[in-house]
Design a protein around this motif. Structure first.
Motif, short mmCIF file in Angstrom:
data_model
loop_
_atom_site.label_atom_id
_atom_site.label_comp_id
_atom_site.label_asym_id
_atom_site.label_seq_id
_atom_site.Cartn_x
_atom_site.Cartn_y
_atom_site.Cartn_z
N SER A 111 0.84 -1.13 -0.04
CA SER A 111 0.11 -0.10 0.05
C SER A 111 0.92 1.27 0.06
O SER A 111 1.82 1.43 0.78
N ARG A 162 1.90 -4.57 -5.54
CA ARG A 162 1.18 -5.82 -5.00
C ARG A 162 -0.37 -5.71 -5.25
O ARG A 162 -1.11 -6.74 -5.85
N HIS A 163 -0.70 -4.40 -5.21
CA HIS A 163 -2.14 -4.23 -5.30
C HIS A 163 -2.65 -3.74 -6.86
O HIS A 163 -3.81 -3.69 -6.91
N PRO A 188 -6.98 -7.35 -0.53
CA PRO A 188 -5.92 -8.23 -0.41
C PRO A 188 -6.41 -9.78 -0.39
O PRO A 188 -5.50 -10.39 -0.63
N ILE A 202 7.48 -5.10 0.85
CA ILE A 202 7.20 -3.95 1.68
C ILE A 202 5.83 -3.96 2.01
O ILE A 202 4.99 -3.93 0.96
N SER A 203 5.39 -3.74 3.19
CA SER A 203 4.04 -3.85 3.49
C SER A 203 3.55 -2.49 4.78
O SER A 203 4.55 -2.42 5.69
N ALA A 204 2.30 -2.20 4.80
CA ALA A 204 1.84 -1.16 5.68
C ALA A 204 1.41 -2.14 6.47
O ALA A 204 0.79 -3.18 6.39
N TYR A 217 4.38 -11.33 12.60
CA TYR A 217 3.37 -10.66 11.88
C TYR A 217 2.30 -11.45 11.85
O TYR A 217 2.34 -12.67 11.40
N GLY A 226 -1.07 -7.32 9.34
CA GLY A 226 -1.31 -6.98 8.08
C GLY A 226 -2.21 -7.96 7.11
O GLY A 226 -2.62 -8.98 7.85
N MET A 227 -2.44 -7.83 6.02
CA MET A 227 -3.38 -8.70 5.30
C MET A 227 -2.92 -9.49 4.14
O MET A 227 -3.61 -10.08 3.33
N THR A 228 -1.36 -9.20 3.90
CA THR A 228 -0.85 -9.84 2.67
C THR A 228 0.56 -10.53 2.62
O THR A 228 0.94 -11.26 1.68
N VAL A 273 -8.47 4.03 8.10
CA VAL A 273 -7.75 4.00 6.90
C VAL A 273 -7.03 5.41 6.74
O VAL A 273 -5.98 5.60 6.28
N ILE A 328 -3.85 5.51 8.38
CA ILE A 328 -2.96 4.83 7.91
C ILE A 328 -2.43 5.60 6.62
O ILE A 328 -1.17 5.53 6.46
C1 LIG Z 1 -4.12 0.50 3.28
S1 LIG Z 1 -4.62 -0.28 4.77
C2 LIG Z 1 -4.79 -1.98 4.76
C3 LIG Z 1 -3.81 -2.65 3.46
O1 LIG Z 1 -2.42 -2.11 3.90
C4 LIG Z 1 -1.73 -3.35 3.66
O2 LIG Z 1 -1.39 -3.58 2.64
P1 LIG Z 1 0.14 -4.04 2.04
O3 LIG Z 1 0.45 -5.20 3.17
O4 LIG Z 1 0.01 -4.63 0.69
O5 LIG Z 1 1.21 -3.00 2.50
C5 LIG Z 1 -2.44 -4.34 4.52
O6 LIG Z 1 -1.90 -5.63 4.13
C6 LIG Z 1 -3.82 -4.11 3.63
O7 LIG Z 1 -4.03 -4.86 2.50
#
Ligand SMILES: CSC[C@H]1O[C@H](OP(=O)(O)O)[C@H](O)[C@@H]1O
Ligand SMILES: Nc1ncnc2[nH]cnc12
Length: 293
Positions: free
Chosen positions: A13, A55-56, A64, A87-89, A159, A185-187, A223, A226
């Motif tokens: 993200s 990723r997205h 996710p 790299i992930s939030a 994680y 996180g979700m990913t 969000v 974030i």
């Molecule tokens: C934008 S908040 C939730 C979203 O952010 C993280 O994404 P990523 O891991 O691809 O940086 C989290 O896993 C959620 O998909």
């Protein structure tokens, strides 16, 4: 495989491109596992070959739980990556890990549901080791790079991968803390599992964007908080990738993860399904084709 580094970056993200790349070019990579999230941005940073996948997807189009992580990892393998930095939030489940800090993840708890989490299938059964899911060498370099980019990094964090896309309830957030999870996180899963099956050393640099929802006196995560933290700290993540390329040793020495499938496939050769084997040409070609790399 010793030789040159081809550094794959999976941008989470807030990270949808890499300005620092020289000779950059988006290339479409076909996967036998369906559609990857996007084309792959190829180029060089400090002389190191880099392959970047948002990723997205550009414009953050994919949920996710709907990510085709198999196609993403397979495409990165086909694009020649030797190593993968994700790299992930993330949300923080630990007081000292404040928003704006980074954490080099070294363990996972997987609470995702219903995601395709293996490349293997009936007719080709494999069991890789996941005890140490992260490559310590790449993770160490990535942590050094974050520090050189001016970030604060915690080395080693567990994680919790949740299904989402909704954030956790307060009760879930507290439960995960009691399990010893430090970021959420979700990913990260099944990405890390699939990278191991594809014999790609994987590291996850997490950027803490919020305190999730376990702090009773504070508002639960939303969000907009974030995004604010992400924008304030995204530059450190981008700079860290440049620093990482600059500090990688010129020659890449072999990693034990390069041969993770060596003894993992247990289906008898005469029982192996040809169609499944064909789909795994990139992921497992090294072992399926008589051990050549
Ligand atoms: C934008 S908040 C939730 C979203 O952010 C993280 O994404 P990523 O891991 O691809 O940086 C989290 O896993 C959620 O998909
Ligand atoms: N609190 C949180 N939960 C899940 N994924 C996140 N990504 C960033 N913050 C998160």
């Amino acid at each position: 495989m010793s030789g040159e580094w081809v550094l794959g970056i999976i941008g989470g993200s807030g990270l949808y491109a890499m300005d620092a790349l020289e000779d950059e070019q988006w290339i479409e990579v076909k996967s036998s596992f369906g559609e990857p999230s996007d084309a792959i941005l190829c180029g060089r940073i400090a002389g190191v070959k880099v392959r970047f996948l948002p990723r997205h997807g550009r414009g953050h189009r994919i949920l996710p739980g709907q990510l085709n992580a198999r196609a993403n990892i397979d495409a990165m393998k086909r694009a020649g990556c030797t190593d993968l930095l994700a790299i992930s939030a993330v949300g923080s489940l630990s007081e000292p890990l404040a928003p704006g800090h980074f954490a080099a993840v070294d363990q996972f708890i997987d609470r995702t549901q219903g995601r395709a989490s293996t490349f293997f299938d009936n007719g080709l059964v494999a069991h890789v080791s996941m005890g140490d899911p992260v490559c310590p060498r790449l993770s160490g370099y990535a942590a050094d790079a974050v520090e050189r980019a001016g970030g604060t990094v915690r080395r080693g964090a567990t994680y919790l991968a949740m299904e989402g896309p909704q954030f956790s309830t307060r009760a879930e957030s507290k439960l995960y803390r009691s399990w010893g999870a430090e970021v959420i996180g979700m990913t990260g899963m099944p990405e890390a599992r699939l990278a191991r099956e594809a014999e790609l050393p994987y590291a996850l640099m997490a950027m803490v964007t919020d305190y999730d929802s376990w702090r009773d006196k504070e508002a639960a995560v939303d969000v907009s908080d974030i995004l604010e933290t992400m924008h304030a700290n995204g530059e450190i993540a981008r700079k860290a990738v440049e620093k990482l390329c600059a500090l990688l040793p010129e020659r890449r020495e072999a990693s034990p993860i390069d041969t993770a499938l060596e003894h993992a496939i247990i289906t008898a050769p005469e029982q192996r399904d040809r169609a499944v084997m064909a789909r795994l040409d990139a992921v497992a070609g090294r072992v399926l084709n008589g051990g050549q790399s």
